[in-house]
Design an enzyme around this catalytic site. Structure first.
Site, PDB file in Angstrom:
ATOM      1  N   ASP A  85     -40.998-123.397 -26.440  1.00  0.00           N
ATOM      2  CA  ASP A  85     -42.405-123.430 -26.045  1.00  0.00           C
ATOM      3  C   ASP A  85     -43.303-122.583 -26.933  1.00  0.00           C
ATOM      4  O   ASP A  85     -42.826-121.781 -27.740  1.00  0.00           O
ATOM      5  CB  ASP A  85     -42.545-123.005 -24.570  1.00  0.00           C
ATOM      6  N   ASN A 117     -40.198-117.068 -11.264  1.00  0.00           N
ATOM      7  CA  ASN A 117     -40.478-118.180 -10.346  1.00  0.00           C
ATOM      8  C   ASN A 117     -39.538-119.371 -10.585  1.00  0.00           C
ATOM      9  O   ASN A 117     -39.789-120.460 -10.096  1.00  0.00           O
ATOM     10  CB  ASN A 117     -41.938-118.633 -10.484  1.00  0.00           C
ATOM     11  N   HIS A 139     -38.908-120.809 -13.517  1.00  0.00           N
ATOM     12  CA  HIS A 139     -39.250-121.722 -14.610  1.00  0.00           C
ATOM     13  C   HIS A 139     -38.206-121.674 -15.728  1.00  0.00           C
ATOM     14  O   HIS A 139     -37.547-120.659 -15.936  1.00  0.00           O
ATOM     15  CB  HIS A 139     -40.680-121.504 -15.145  1.00  0.00           C
ATOM     16  N   GLU A 142     -43.139-125.042 -15.040  1.00  0.00           N
ATOM     17  CA  GLU A 142     -43.404-124.257 -13.838  1.00  0.00           C
ATOM     18  C   GLU A 142     -42.982-125.061 -12.597  1.00  0.00           C
ATOM     19  O   GLU A 142     -42.742-126.271 -12.688  1.00  0.00           O
ATOM     20  CB  GLU A 142     -44.899-123.925 -13.775  1.00  0.00           C
TER      21      GLU A 142
HETATM   22  C1  F6R Z   1     -39.389-118.382 -23.318  1.00  0.00           C
HETATM   23  C2  F6R Z   1     -39.334-119.194 -22.102  1.00  0.00           C
HETATM   24  C3  F6R Z   1     -39.342-118.603 -20.737  1.00  0.00           C
HETATM   25  C4  F6R Z   1     -38.543-117.306 -20.608  1.00  0.00           C
HETATM   26  C5  F6R Z   1     -38.690-116.723 -19.202  1.00  0.00           C
HETATM   27  C6  F6R Z   1     -37.977-115.403 -19.060  1.00  0.00           C
HETATM   28  O1  F6R Z   1     -39.351-119.186 -24.467  1.00  0.00           O
HETATM   29  O2  F6R Z   1     -39.316-120.373 -22.220  1.00  0.00           O
HETATM   30  O3  F6R Z   1     -38.832-119.559 -19.828  1.00  0.00           O
HETATM   31  O4  F6R Z   1     -37.196-117.541 -20.903  1.00  0.00           O
HETATM   32  O5  F6R Z   1     -40.048-116.564 -18.895  1.00  0.00           O
HETATM   33  O6  F6R Z   1     -38.607-114.449 -19.869  1.00  0.00           O
HETATM   34  P1  F6R Z   1     -38.054-112.961 -19.999  1.00  0.00           P
HETATM   35  O7  F6R Z   1     -36.791-113.060 -20.771  1.00  0.00           O
HETATM   36  O8  F6R Z   1     -39.129-112.233 -20.764  1.00  0.00           O
HETATM   37  O9  F6R Z   1     -37.860-112.459 -18.610  1.00  0.00           O
END
Ligand code: F6R
Length: 249
Positions: free
Chosen positions: A74, A142, A144, A149
């Site tokens: 992303d 959450n 995701h 989301e």
């Molecule tokens: C990042 C992504 C997100 C993260 C998620 C966890 O490319 O796609 O899904 O993997 O938000 O982020 P952290 O590791 O910062 O808790």
């Protein structure tokens, strides 16, 4: 409605975030070293930072990433690759510049331009590379995955999405002071992610335990995007004791 088979992830629980990073890096290195044309799906965020540090160390010790092609999950919409909050900038700093990947082989969706065109081109580039062999994933508080989301369709493809306020709050600390976290992003879809041959989901810290519980206990539901991983036969979940404490797999 046709019933789809459900799978449990192969779970490994380790003592500490450092041990988790070491294990995940080992799995990626084995994949890179045993494939002629390894295609990786990559994630950003705080969790994989220690994994990238270990991959960089492996490169300094002799491992080559010259055959690797990678695709990030992303990017924030509206940010150019040099913006300090952009995932392209993160990847450059923490991985691409640290190893010997060939120029143009580390793909991050572009946050600029027409998102529908970018999304279609991104999917086409993944297909041209032969699809993703190993997809590294983190999980949001959450539930995701990527920036899919809650409410995202399980067959969704790469597209522009609106970020949850909770995601924007959680990621605000990765942005320079006084800079707003964008409201939109371009993300691989859940359907795109599920096409990877193998998925390695990494989670550390007790704060992730609820999201993991929602993902793997109970039937898959759009309320928890990571629960779509139950539809994939080859998911490996590597987490520390904090993240795992509500799991019973
Ligand atoms: C990042 C992504 C997100 C993260 C998620 C966890 O490319 O796609 O899904 O993997 O938000 O982020 P952290 O590791 O910062 O808790």
């Amino acid at each position: 409605m046709t019933q789809r088979a459900l799978y449990r992830p192969a779970l490994q629980v380790l003592e500490s975030p450092e041990a988790v990073a070491a294990e995940v890096a080992q799995r990626i290195l084995r994949f890179v070293e045993t494939r002629a044309r390894p295609v990786l799906g990559l994630a950003t965020g705080r969790t994989p930072l220690a994994v990238y540090a270990r991959l960089a160390a492996a490169h300094r010790a002799g491992t080559s990433f010259a055959a690797v092609e990678s695709f990030n999950l992303d990017e924030y919409f509206g940010l150019g690759p040099a913006h300090l909050g952009a995932f392209a900038c993160y990847m450059q700093r923490h991985f691409f510049e640290q190893v010997d990947m060939l120029a143009g082989h580390g793909h991050v969706p572009s946050g600029l331009g027409d998102p529908a065109l970018e999304a279609r081109a991104y999917e086409a580039t993944i297909a041209e590379a032969g699809g993703i062999g190993l997809q590294l994933l983190g999980i949001g508080l959450n539930g995701h995955i990527g920036f899919n989301e809650p409410g995202s369709d399980f067959d969704s493809r790469t597209r522009i999405v609106t970020l949850d306020e909770s995601t924007r709050r959680a990621n605000a600390k990765d942005f320079p002071e006084g800079t707003e976290v964008p409201r939109e992003a371009i993300t691989m879809g859940i359907g795109t992610i599920l096409e990877a041959q193998r998925i390695v989901l990494v989670a550390t810290g007790e704060a992730k335990s609820e999201a993991l519980h929602a993902a793997f206990h109970g039937p898959p539901s759009r309320g928890c995007p990571a629960s779509a991983l139950q539809l994939h036969p080859c998911v490996e979940l590597v987490c520390d004791v904090g993240a795992a404490h509500r799991l019973c797999l």
